[in-house]
Scaffold this motif. Sequence first.
Motif, short mmCIF file in Angstrom:
data_model
loop_
_atom_site.label_atom_id
_atom_site.label_comp_id
_atom_site.label_asym_id
_atom_site.label_seq_id
_atom_site.Cartn_x
_atom_site.Cartn_y
_atom_site.Cartn_z
N UNK A 156 -44.85 -11.18 87.06
CA UNK A 156 -45.51 -12.24 86.30
C UNK A 156 -46.09 -11.75 84.98
N UNK A 157 -46.24 -10.41 84.85
CA UNK A 157 -46.95 -9.87 83.70
C UNK A 157 -45.98 -9.43 82.61
N UNK A 158 -46.32 -9.71 81.37
CA UNK A 158 -45.48 -9.30 80.25
C UNK A 158 -45.85 -10.10 79.01
N UNK A 159 -45.67 -9.48 77.86
CA UNK A 159 -46.00 -10.14 76.61
C UNK A 159 -45.19 -11.42 76.42
N UNK A 160 -43.94 -11.41 76.89
CA UNK A 160 -43.08 -12.57 76.70
C UNK A 160 -43.66 -13.83 77.35
N UNK A 161 -44.21 -13.66 78.56
CA UNK A 161 -44.77 -14.82 79.26
C UNK A 161 -45.93 -15.43 78.46
N UNK A 162 -46.79 -14.56 77.94
CA UNK A 162 -47.94 -15.05 77.18
C UNK A 162 -47.53 -15.67 75.85
N UNK A 163 -46.56 -15.05 75.18
CA UNK A 163 -46.08 -15.62 73.92
C UNK A 163 -45.42 -16.97 74.15
N UNK A 164 -44.68 -17.11 75.23
CA UNK A 164 -44.08 -18.42 75.56
C UNK A 164 -45.17 -19.47 75.77
N UNK A 165 -46.33 -19.03 76.25
CA UNK A 165 -47.45 -19.94 76.47
C UNK A 165 -48.07 -20.41 75.15
N UNK A 166 -48.21 -19.50 74.18
CA UNK A 166 -48.91 -19.85 72.93
C UNK A 166 -47.99 -20.40 71.86
N UNK A 167 -46.69 -20.14 71.97
CA UNK A 167 -45.78 -20.48 70.88
C UNK A 167 -45.69 -21.97 70.58
N UNK A 168 -45.64 -22.85 71.58
CA UNK A 168 -45.59 -24.28 71.25
C UNK A 168 -46.76 -24.74 70.39
N UNK A 169 -47.96 -24.25 70.69
CA UNK A 169 -49.12 -24.63 69.90
C UNK A 169 -49.05 -24.10 68.47
N UNK A 170 -48.55 -22.89 68.31
CA UNK A 170 -48.40 -22.31 66.97
C UNK A 170 -47.38 -23.08 66.16
N UNK A 171 -46.27 -23.45 66.78
CA UNK A 171 -45.23 -24.21 66.05
C UNK A 171 -45.72 -25.61 65.69
#
Length: 248
Positions: free
Chosen positions: A191-206
């Motif tokens: 469950x751990x990894x930078x990709x999971x967290x980036x996938x979480x924040x990316x919609x808000x950034x876009x």
Amino acid sequence: MTRAIALVDLDDTLFQTLRKCPDDVPVDRLTPLGFAKDGAPLSYATPRQMQFLEWLAETTHLVPVTARSLDALRRARIPFRAAVCAHGGVVLDPEGEIDAGWAETIAARAAPFAEQLAAFADAIVSQARARQVAINARVLTEGELPLYTLAKHAGTDAGALYAVVNAAVPALPQGWTDHRNGNNVALMPPYLGKRHAVAHILPGLRARFPDAPVIGIGDSHTDAPFMGLCDFAMMPTQSQLAGGMFDA
């Protein structure tokens, strides 16, 4: 004006330990950016890295994406509010506060793996003692939440470190990540990894910056998955991720 969104790894990308700094850059031209708890400098940027950081700060929405703990991130002198840290175990929102929703998600996912993380650390310590090798292995936590097992050699002997870890943990369960870069070995649950967290924040950034390209910047193999979610990717040419792709 925000020209782009920059999701940027820190260590060995924007700065590095003194031992890893280029030989042709005098020490008096290095800028300390990462510090220990007692305030002693630990990580330094070259003049070119400083120019790069200043350019990012002036022209992009800069979001660190780092393996550093939240405490270690806050001891780095770089401009940021939102961030991903602890290999994706912690997310800071646009106000610099802990993302409570992500924290709840991580806590629920982490619980089943706590015993296995401790067992890996114990096995590495036991193997190191048997071989009389100076290795520290422990479970990295945020608050009281166990996230991953980290091992380091006291004398920065990566070869000896890897040999001990290979003997202690000859195979990881399916889905786990064995991240090795220099004198660090991190054993991370699925469950751990930078990709999971980036996938979480990316919609808000876009949504916030709809026309801004997203640039992923990193140096290691474990940066590649989050960089793959971005529109563009950058890496230091002398990095683990670059490998020998630029050799003549």
